[in-house]
Design a protein around this motif. Structure first.
Motif, PDB file in Angstrom:
ATOM      1  N   LYS A  47      65.433  19.194  39.749  1.00 35.12           N
ATOM      2  CA  LYS A  47      65.976  18.269  40.754  1.00 35.12           C
ATOM      3  C   LYS A  47      67.439  17.925  40.484  1.00 35.12           C
ATOM      4  O   LYS A  47      68.071  17.264  41.312  1.00 35.12           O
ATOM      5  CB  LYS A  47      65.142  16.976  40.764  1.00 35.12           C
ATOM      6  CG  LYS A  47      63.660  17.177  41.139  1.00 35.12           C
ATOM      7  CD  LYS A  47      63.492  17.368  42.633  1.00 35.12           C
ATOM      8  CE  LYS A  47      62.027  17.339  43.044  1.00 35.12           C
ATOM      9  NZ  LYS A  47      61.824  17.773  44.421  1.00 35.12           N
ATOM     10  N   ASN A  75      61.342  25.340  43.770  1.00 31.04           N
ATOM     11  CA  ASN A  75      61.079  24.053  44.404  1.00 31.04           C
ATOM     12  C   ASN A  75      62.234  23.658  45.314  1.00 31.04           C
ATOM     13  O   ASN A  75      63.404  23.708  44.904  1.00 31.04           O
ATOM     14  CB  ASN A  75      60.878  22.984  43.315  1.00 31.04           C
ATOM     15  CG  ASN A  75      60.538  21.624  43.884  1.00 31.04           C
ATOM     16  OD1 ASN A  75      61.421  20.821  44.147  1.00 31.04           O
ATOM     17  ND2 ASN A  75      59.261  21.380  44.096  1.00 31.04           N
ATOM     18  N   ASP A  76      61.927  23.280  46.515  1.00 34.05           N
ATOM     19  CA  ASP A  76      62.873  22.720  47.507  1.00 34.05           C
ATOM     20  C   ASP A  76      63.908  23.704  48.058  1.00 34.05           C
ATOM     21  O   ASP A  76      64.194  23.695  49.254  1.00 34.05           O
ATOM     22  CB  ASP A  76      63.696  21.533  46.941  1.00 34.05           C
ATOM     23  CG  ASP A  76      62.843  20.356  46.551  1.00 34.05           C
ATOM     24  OD1 ASP A  76      61.632  20.375  46.848  1.00 34.05           O
ATOM     25  OD2 ASP A  76      63.389  19.420  45.940  1.00 34.05           O
ATOM     26  N   GLY A  92      58.388  20.130  49.939  1.00 30.45           N
ATOM     27  CA  GLY A  92      57.730  18.841  50.136  1.00 30.45           C
ATOM     28  C   GLY A  92      57.876  18.411  51.579  1.00 30.45           C
ATOM     29  O   GLY A  92      58.492  19.105  52.391  1.00 30.45           O
ATOM     30  N   ASP A  95      61.529  18.069  52.717  1.00 35.85           N
ATOM     31  CA  ASP A  95      62.432  19.227  52.617  1.00 35.85           C
ATOM     32  C   ASP A  95      62.554  19.925  53.971  1.00 35.85           C
ATOM     33  O   ASP A  95      61.997  19.472  54.971  1.00 35.85           O
ATOM     34  CB  ASP A  95      61.904  20.202  51.556  1.00 35.85           C
ATOM     35  CG  ASP A  95      61.855  19.549  50.181  1.00 35.85           C
ATOM     36  OD1 ASP A  95      62.849  18.893  49.812  1.00 35.85           O
ATOM     37  OD2 ASP A  95      60.820  19.667  49.501  1.00 35.85           O
TER      38      ASP A  95
HETATM   39 MG    MG Z   1      60.538  18.699  47.360  1.00 33.92          MG
END
Ligand code: MG
Ligand code: 3NM
Length: 517
Positions: A47, A75-76, A92, A95
């Protein structure tokens, strides 16, 4: 890129690059070890780092995963996934949306979506997600801003809804999964035919482990084996048992000769009577409510009764510690959700206990069992049972469905008792009304059943039925004795009858009427 149909979601590693979890260690080395230990799919989750750093890390991780023929997702960041040539992304709810991500990455990319609710999961499935990450199962320091903690029960609801949609979408659960709960959670989420869990997703329990390779190996082992409390089932034919009575007597004889530890966590009103019942049937009672000694007691080969008579933060924590200790060694646990529907605190406690531990048998009256099943609009009068409005058939269906859902035995007590392990459902008509006039008869029925479970783990339904019959037939015999005129004389006569029945079972065994196993 990996073929989607070949992806194995069983042990899904999500990485973390924070000081708290990765520390100063090298992420690529940690992932390499975890993959060697048996991780089946990896998600690079970072992140904080800039895009260039993420792309560089992803390329290094990709070398590791490709060497083992497993996929790497990002991720993302769809841009990072494209730049590094990863197998897909995990997005998520906040996103870039799934249809857009699909357009950007194409049909061959693996795209997973986080889902906290039935609605989010179904939407993801309908929009063509390859898998959903369902959670948060347990609150976890790894993701402090988790939107909702849905527990085992909430996760199961999502899995069931997906299954009913009959979608191809795969599902993993995430949040607080570790080596001490993975066997139980995997069992609790996979027990129903109508749910399907394809794997578990783990961050800290592997990334922060002293040896990620060993941790991954242990996860794979746990996922491949049934938890200790399931054990090896033998095929006892309960219909034979019913027609011959012999196996029931054999269970009672085994209690009398093996003297199993009967660990009762029960309220102070009942302790004395429950201990006397345990001794009368041949058990070795211990009435400890202390969490601190539960782990040692669990190793003594007996069983535990969790009687939810007292609900304080301390007692709830102690119930959980003790039940988990018995779960870990396969010692049977009986759950008596006393007054489950009476207050909000008790309903919340039921939910918490069922989330944190496995119960081999759940026993209660109609109101209690209904509450445990999750019908929240039942308001009970007190801890005693209210007036029933459902037919025997409806009760039997409820008992069977709860047993199926939890993968355990469920006993609903009443004038007619209903008992089921989900596959087999029976009614029992024995007992006497005086049982309703003395304190602790329900609690001590739990004690008796627990003693039977401790010596006959190979068929828990048979063991539990032996316990119910033992208890209720003793009540009938006691009530019929000369001089028994009311609850007081009945209480004494009842202990004597239990003791006498136990001796009958032992004597028949000695006479060779049946052979104890
Ligand atoms: Mg996410
Ligand atoms: N997603 P650990 S929970 C990354 O609920 C993540 O969607 C979650 O970490 C979700 O295995 C979570 O260390 C963190 O508990 C899980």
């Amino acid at each position: 890129m990996m073929k989607k149909s070949e992806v194995n979601y069983e042990l899904y590693l999500v990485t973390d690059s924070t000081e708290k979890i990765l520390g100063s260690r090298d992420l690529v080395e940690i992932v390499r070890k975890a993959v060697e230990g048996g991780v089946t799919i990896v998600q690079y989750r970072d992140k904080d780092s800039d895009a260039a750093v993420q792309v560089a890390n992803a390329k290094k991780l990709l070398k590791v995963t490709q060497a083992h023929g497993i996929p790497l997702l990002i991720n993302d960041r769809i841009d990072v996934a494209l730049a590094a040539g990863a197998d897909g992304v995990h997005i998520g709810q906040d996103d870039i949306d799934l249809p857009t991500a699909r357009k950007m990455l194409g049909d061959d990319a693996i795209i997973g979506v986080t889902a906290c609710s039935v609605e989010e999961a179904l939407t993801a499935a309908r929009q063509g997600a390859d898998y959903v990450g369902v959670g948060t199962v347990y609150a976890t320091p790894t993701k402090e801003n988790a939107k909702s903690i849905i527990g085992v029960a909430g996760t199961r609801e999502v899995l069931r809804a997906l299954h009913q949609e009959n979608r191809e979408v795969k599902a993993v659960c995430i949040g607080g999964i570790n080596l001490s709960n993975v066997e139980r959670v995997n069992f609790q989420l996979s027990v129903l035919d109508s749910t399907r869990l394809d794997g578990v997703a783990v961050v800290s329990a592997i990334i922060a482990a002293a040896d990620p390779k060993v941790a991954a190996k242990q996860f794979r082992h746990s996922l491949a084996h049934p938890p200790p409390f399931i054990g090896a089932l033998t095929q006892t034919n309960i219909l034979d048992a019913l027609s011959q009575q012999t196996p029931f007597l054999s269970v009672i004889e085994r209690v009398a000769t093996q003297n199993p530890l009967c660990h009762n966590m029960t309220n102070t009103v009942v302790q004395n009577f429950a201990a006397n019942v345990a001794i009368a049937i041949g058990g070795s009672p211990i009435m400890s409510t202390q969490a601190a000694e539960a782990v040692d007691l669990a190793r003594l080969g007996g069983s535990l009764v969790v009687n939810m008579g007292t609900v304080t933060p301390e007692s709830i924590a102690a119930y959980i510690t003790a039940a988990q200790a018995y779960n870990a060694v396969g010692g049977p646990v009986v759950f008596d959700p006393v007054g489950a529907g009476a207050t909000g605190l008790r309903r919340a406690t039921v939910k918490k206990l069922m989330n944190e531990a496995y119960f081999d048998l759940i026993k209660g009256n109609e109101g209690e069992i209904t509450t445990v099943y999750g019908v929240t609009d039942v308001q009970q009068r007190g801890v005693d049972s209210g007036v029933s409005t459902s037919t025997l058939e409806e009760k039997a269906r409820l008992v069977r469905d709860l047993a199926l859902r939890e993968g355990c035995v469920v006993l609903m007590t009443g004038k007619t008792d209903v008992i089921s392990d989900g596959r087999r459902t029976f009614t029992i008509e024995n007992g006497h009304e005086f049982l309703g006039s003395i304190t602790g008869s329900g609690c001590t029925l739990g004690t008796t059943i627990a003693a039977c479970l401790a010596v006959a783990k190979e068929d828990k339904l048979l063991a539990a039925m032996a316990g119910v019959l033992f208890f209720e037939i003793a009540a009938e015999v006691a009530a019929a004795k000369p001089g028994v005129v009311g609850p007081g004389t009945f209480g004494i006569a009842f202990l004597d009858s239990l003791y006498a029945l136990r001796n009958v079972a032992v004597q028949r065994s000695k006479d060779g009427v049946f052979l104890a196993r």
